[in-house]
Design a protein around this motif. Structure first.
Motif, PDB file in Angstrom:
ATOM      1  N   ILE A  34       0.836  -1.203   0.000  1.00 43.88           N
ATOM      2  CA  ILE A  34       0.000   0.000   0.000  1.00 43.88           C
ATOM      3  C   ILE A  34       0.870   1.252   0.000  1.00 43.88           C
ATOM      4  CG2 ILE A  34      -1.707   1.313   1.306  1.00 43.88           C
ATOM      5  CD1 ILE A  34      -2.811  -1.324   2.343  1.00 43.88           C
ATOM      6  N   THR A  35       1.935   1.217   0.796  1.00 40.71           N
ATOM      7  CA  THR A  35       2.821   2.379   0.880  1.00 40.71           C
ATOM      8  C   THR A  35       3.512   2.641  -0.452  1.00 40.71           C
ATOM      9  OG1 THR A  35       3.222   1.925   3.232  1.00 40.71           O
ATOM     10  CG2 THR A  35       4.781   3.386   2.101  1.00 40.71           C
ATOM     11  N   ILE A  36       3.983   1.588  -1.119  1.00 37.94           N
ATOM     12  CA  ILE A  36       4.620   1.755  -2.428  1.00 37.94           C
ATOM     13  C   ILE A  36       3.636   2.331  -3.441  1.00 37.94           C
ATOM     14  CG2 ILE A  36       5.613   0.500  -4.385  1.00 37.94           C
ATOM     15  CD1 ILE A  36       6.925  -1.388  -2.410  1.00 37.94           C
ATOM     16  N   THR A  37       2.399   1.834  -3.396  1.00 40.42           N
ATOM     17  CA  THR A  37       1.362   2.369  -4.287  1.00 40.42           C
ATOM     18  C   THR A  37       1.130   3.851  -4.034  1.00 40.42           C
ATOM     19  OG1 THR A  37       0.265   0.194  -4.321  1.00 40.42           O
ATOM     20  CG2 THR A  37      -1.024   2.096  -5.057  1.00 40.42           C
ATOM     21  N   ALA A  38       1.105   4.229  -2.748  1.00 37.97           N
ATOM     22  CA  ALA A  38       0.903   5.636  -2.390  1.00 37.97           C
ATOM     23  C   ALA A  38       2.060   6.497  -2.882  1.00 37.97           C
ATOM     24  CB  ALA A  38       0.755   5.776  -0.876  1.00 37.97           C
ATOM     25  N   HIS A 174       3.678   5.797   8.393  1.00 39.16           N
ATOM     26  CA  HIS A 174       2.871   4.896   7.570  1.00 39.16           C
ATOM     27  C   HIS A 174       1.497   5.506   7.294  1.00 39.16           C
ATOM     28  CE1 HIS A 174      -0.311   1.749   7.635  1.00 39.16           C
ATOM     29  NE2 HIS A 174       0.481   1.076   6.840  1.00 39.16           N
ATOM     30  N   ASP A 175       0.854   6.051   8.322  1.00 39.56           N
ATOM     31  CA  ASP A 175      -0.482   6.627   8.173  1.00 39.56           C
ATOM     32  C   ASP A 175      -0.463   7.872   7.290  1.00 39.56           C
ATOM     33  OD1 ASP A 175      -1.187   4.631   9.915  1.00 39.56           O
ATOM     34  OD2 ASP A 175      -1.236   5.930  11.684  1.00 39.56           O
ATOM     35  N   ILE A 176       0.534   8.733   7.496  1.00 38.93           N
ATOM     36  CA  ILE A 176       0.628   9.957   6.700  1.00 38.93           C
ATOM     37  C   ILE A 176       0.874   9.636   5.234  1.00 38.93           C
ATOM     38  CG2 ILE A 176       1.969  12.052   6.317  1.00 38.93           C
ATOM     39  CD1 ILE A 176       2.507  12.157   9.298  1.00 38.93           C
ATOM     40  N   THR A 177       1.775   8.688   4.984  1.00 37.92           N
ATOM     41  CA  THR A 177       2.107   8.320   3.606  1.00 37.92           C
ATOM     42  C   THR A 177       0.887   7.789   2.864  1.00 37.92           C
ATOM     43  OG1 THR A 177       4.365   7.756   4.286  1.00 37.92           O
ATOM     44  CG2 THR A 177       3.615   6.908   2.167  1.00 37.92           C
ATOM     45  N   ILE A 178       0.130   6.915   3.521  1.00 39.91           N
ATOM     46  CA  ILE A 178      -1.065   6.350   2.882  1.00 39.91           C
ATOM     47  C   ILE A 178      -2.090   7.434   2.591  1.00 39.91           C
ATOM     48  CG2 ILE A 178      -3.052   4.846   3.260  1.00 39.91           C
ATOM     49  CD1 ILE A 178      -1.217   2.908   4.673  1.00 39.91           C
ATOM     50  N   THR A 179      -2.311   8.331   3.548  1.00 44.60           N
ATOM     51  CA  THR A 179      -3.301   9.389   3.365  1.00 44.60           C
ATOM     52  C   THR A 179      -2.911  10.317   2.223  1.00 44.60           C
ATOM     53  OG1 THR A 179      -3.768   9.322   5.747  1.00 44.60           O
ATOM     54  CG2 THR A 179      -4.564  11.225   4.518  1.00 44.60           C
ATOM     55  N   VAL A 180      -1.648  10.723   2.183  1.00 46.15           N
ATOM     56  CA  VAL A 180      -1.175  11.597   1.098  1.00 46.15           C
ATOM     57  C   VAL A 180      -1.275  10.868  -0.242  1.00 46.15           C
ATOM     58  CG1 VAL A 180       0.837  12.793   0.163  1.00 46.15           C
ATOM     59  CG2 VAL A 180       0.334  12.925   2.609  1.00 46.15           C
ATOM     60  N   GLY A 181      -0.943   9.581  -0.252  1.00 47.10           N
ATOM     61  CA  GLY A 181      -1.043   8.812  -1.484  1.00 47.10           C
ATOM     62  C   GLY A 181      -2.457   8.724  -2.014  1.00 47.10           C
ATOM     63  N   VAL A 182      -3.425   8.580  -1.120  1.00 47.19           N
ATOM     64  CA  VAL A 182      -4.830   8.530  -1.544  1.00 47.19           C
ATOM     65  C   VAL A 182      -5.230   9.848  -2.195  1.00 47.19           C
ATOM     66  CG1 VAL A 182      -7.209   8.411  -0.710  1.00 47.19           C
ATOM     67  CG2 VAL A 182      -5.521   6.777   0.119  1.00 47.19           C
ATOM     68  N   TYR A 183      -4.772  10.970  -1.639  1.00 47.63           N
ATOM     69  CA  TYR A 183      -5.072  12.269  -2.250  1.00 47.63           C
ATOM     70  C   TYR A 183      -4.513  12.353  -3.666  1.00 47.63           C
ATOM     71  CZ  TYR A 183      -7.354  14.965   1.390  1.00 47.63           C
ATOM     72  OH  TYR A 183      -8.284  15.461   2.264  1.00 47.63           O
ATOM     73  N   ALA A 184      -3.304  11.824  -3.841  1.00 46.38           N
ATOM     74  CA  ALA A 184      -2.705  11.860  -5.173  1.00 46.38           C
ATOM     75  C   ALA A 184      -3.470  10.959  -6.142  1.00 46.38           C
ATOM     76  CB  ALA A 184      -1.245  11.428  -5.094  1.00 46.38           C
ATOM     77  N   LEU A 185      -3.929   9.806  -5.676  1.00 44.75           N
ATOM     78  CA  LEU A 185      -4.595   8.835  -6.553  1.00 44.75           C
ATOM     79  C   LEU A 185      -6.002   9.286  -6.943  1.00 44.75           C
ATOM     80  CD1 LEU A 185      -3.454   5.518  -4.822  1.00 44.75           C
ATOM     81  CD2 LEU A 185      -2.678   6.402  -7.020  1.00 44.75           C
ATOM     82  N   VAL A 186      -6.755   9.867  -6.003  1.00 41.23           N
ATOM     83  CA  VAL A 186      -8.128  10.272  -6.304  1.00 41.23           C
ATOM     84  C   VAL A 186      -8.204  11.684  -6.867  1.00 41.23           C
ATOM     85  CG1 VAL A 186      -9.018   8.747  -4.519  1.00 41.23           C
ATOM     86  CG2 VAL A 186      -8.602  11.140  -3.973  1.00 41.23           C
ATOM     87  N   GLY A 187      -7.119  12.452  -6.737  1.00 43.06           N
ATOM     88  CA  GLY A 187      -7.096  13.783  -7.321  1.00 43.06           C
ATOM     89  C   GLY A 187      -7.813  14.843  -6.527  1.00 43.06           C
ATOM     90  N   PHE A 188      -8.052  14.604  -5.239  1.00 42.48           N
ATOM     91  CA  PHE A 188      -8.693  15.620  -4.417  1.00 42.48           C
ATOM     92  C   PHE A 188      -7.716  16.769  -4.176  1.00 42.48           C
ATOM     93  CE2 PHE A 188     -12.539  13.763  -2.008  1.00 42.48           C
ATOM     94  CZ  PHE A 188     -13.045  13.272  -3.192  1.00 42.48           C
ATOM     95  N   GLU A 189      -8.258  17.958  -4.018  1.00 38.29           N
ATOM     96  CA  GLU A 189      -7.441  19.145  -3.820  1.00 38.29           C
ATOM     97  C   GLU A 189      -6.888  19.193  -2.394  1.00 38.29           C
ATOM     98  OE1 GLU A 189      -7.985  23.597  -5.494  1.00 38.29           O
ATOM     99  OE2 GLU A 189      -9.427  22.998  -3.957  1.00 38.29           O
ATOM    100  N   VAL A 190      -5.637  19.594  -2.284  1.00 37.01           N
ATOM    101  CA  VAL A 190      -4.998  19.748  -0.977  1.00 37.01           C
ATOM    102  C   VAL A 190      -5.137  21.196  -0.537  1.00 37.01           C
ATOM    103  CG1 VAL A 190      -2.841  19.580   0.311  1.00 37.01           C
ATOM    104  CG2 VAL A 190      -3.355  17.902  -1.468  1.00 37.01           C
TER     105      VAL A 190
END
Length: 363
Positions: A34-38, A174-190
């Motif tokens: 999951i982390t690598i994907t993020a 681990h938690d921060i990386t996954i959360t940031v990765g999800v933002y990148a994957l779904v394209g939500f605005e930061v």
């Protein structure tokens, strides 16, 4: 008593349980994947930074124009040369957000919007946001995150031990990386709301982790004075004894956040709620996962390298081998009552105070 409550009581007493520590490599592998994907998502797609960080202009109209949000998006994007974000306001007006726009360009875009939307230029409000302001927010957020991490490590090292501090730090990253990765994957605005959400989930994640660590700290007192349980087994009991509590608190926290994300942002189109609600939802779920499957197993891995814990494991396994050679069942030393007996005999806090109502014939 409810089924979940009954299960929680049985988990707490050690009557049932799942071996998280033994299967830790499976969960490590899942987390690494999951982390690598993020990370790939951030590296390839990047983060869609909001206007507060990149600078730009926000145009608002007081009344609804005779044009859809999709059409307004096309007009604003063509006029600016950048992707525009258009939202319908509660009063029927439109909010048009365009990044990386200076004052001169903003005036041109305003005139174009006035002509294309059929609204007088005086009825369109334009607000400019400088990138320096967003840079200050980002720097302060990183500073706050760094200070938080340092304080967490210091506190956990003092209240518990350095191995737990290291494990908690890895779980938070681990938690921060996954959360940031999800933002990148779904394209939500930061946005600044996203930053607030990220900082908030660290507290929730740490809370679940500390609950398990506190149980583990109690269970490992005078651990070397007994010969029935290894450190990993006591760590596994600590996870199981707090498992239902972690699930309950996580579900209760996720329900209102899910309402904001899926109902407020999805059904009613309140897109401005998505920036903070997505970070909270993903972060809370990742935090609950990491406190159970990552943090405590990491502590067990680090602790089992200690010479005393290695010697304890050797004695425990030798005693079990001797018992097996005599034809005794391994279950004789794997029950909750035996844990209480060992704790009472060795003067430890591995188990709870001895019950006077134990089953006759139990060793």
């Amino acid at each position: 008593m409810s089924r979940l409550g009954n299960l929680g009581a049985r988990l707490y007493r050690g009557e049932v349980g799942y071996d998280f520590i033994r299967n830790r490599k499976i969960w490590y592998g899942i987390s690494i994947l999951i982390t690598i994907t993020a990370i790939i998502g951030v590296a390839v797609g990047g983060l869609r930074m909001g206007i507060e960080f990149k600078g730009g202009a926000v145009f608002t109209t007081d009344t609804k124009a005779q044009i859809s949000t999709a059409q307004a998006t096309d007009v604003a994007t063509e006029a600016s040369g950048h992707l525009a974000i258009v939202q319908e306001l509660g009063n029927g007006g439109l909010r048009i957000q365009i990044t990386e726009v200076d004052t001169a360009k903003a005036n041109e875009i305003k005139e174009t919007l006035s002509d294309e939307l059929g609204i007088p230029a005086n009825d369109i409000n334009a607000d400019l946001v400088g990138p320096s302001w967003g840079e200050q927010i980002a720097n302060k957020a990183w500073t706050g995150l760094g200070v938080f991490m340092v304080l967490v490590v210091i506190y956990l090292a003092i209240a518990f031990e350095w191995r737990m501090a290291v494990a908690a730090l890895i779980a938070l990253i681990h938690d921060i990386t996954i959360t940031v990765g999800v933002y990148a994957l779904v394209g939500f605005e930061v946005t600044p709301g996203t930053v607030i959400g990220l900082l908030t989930i660290l507290g929730y994640s740490l809370y679940d982790t500390v609950v398990v660590f506190d149980s583990l700290k109690e269970g490992q007192k005078d651990i070397t004075k007994q010969t029935r349980f290894t450190y990993s087994e006591i760590a596994n009991r600590s996870i199981n004894s707090t498992l239902v509590r972690s699930i309950n608190t996580t579900v209760v926290a996720l329900l209102p956040v899910a309402g904001l994300l899926f109902i407020g942002g999805g059904v009613f189109g309140a897109g401005m709620l998505n920036d903070i609600s997505l970070s909270l939802f993903v972060g809370l779920a990742a935090g609950a996962y990491s406190s159970i499957f990552i943090a405590t197993p990491l502590v067990a891995d680090l602790k089992e390298r200690d010479p005393q814990m290695k010697a304890l494991k050797k004695r425990v396994l030798a005693k079990r081998a001797a018992a097996a050679a005599k034809g005794e069942s391994p279950d004789d030393y794997d029950g909750p009552e035996d844990l209480r007996d060992d704790a009472e005999t060795a003067g430890t806090a591995i188990g709870r105070p001895r019950s006077h109502g134990r089953t006759p014939g139990k060793r």
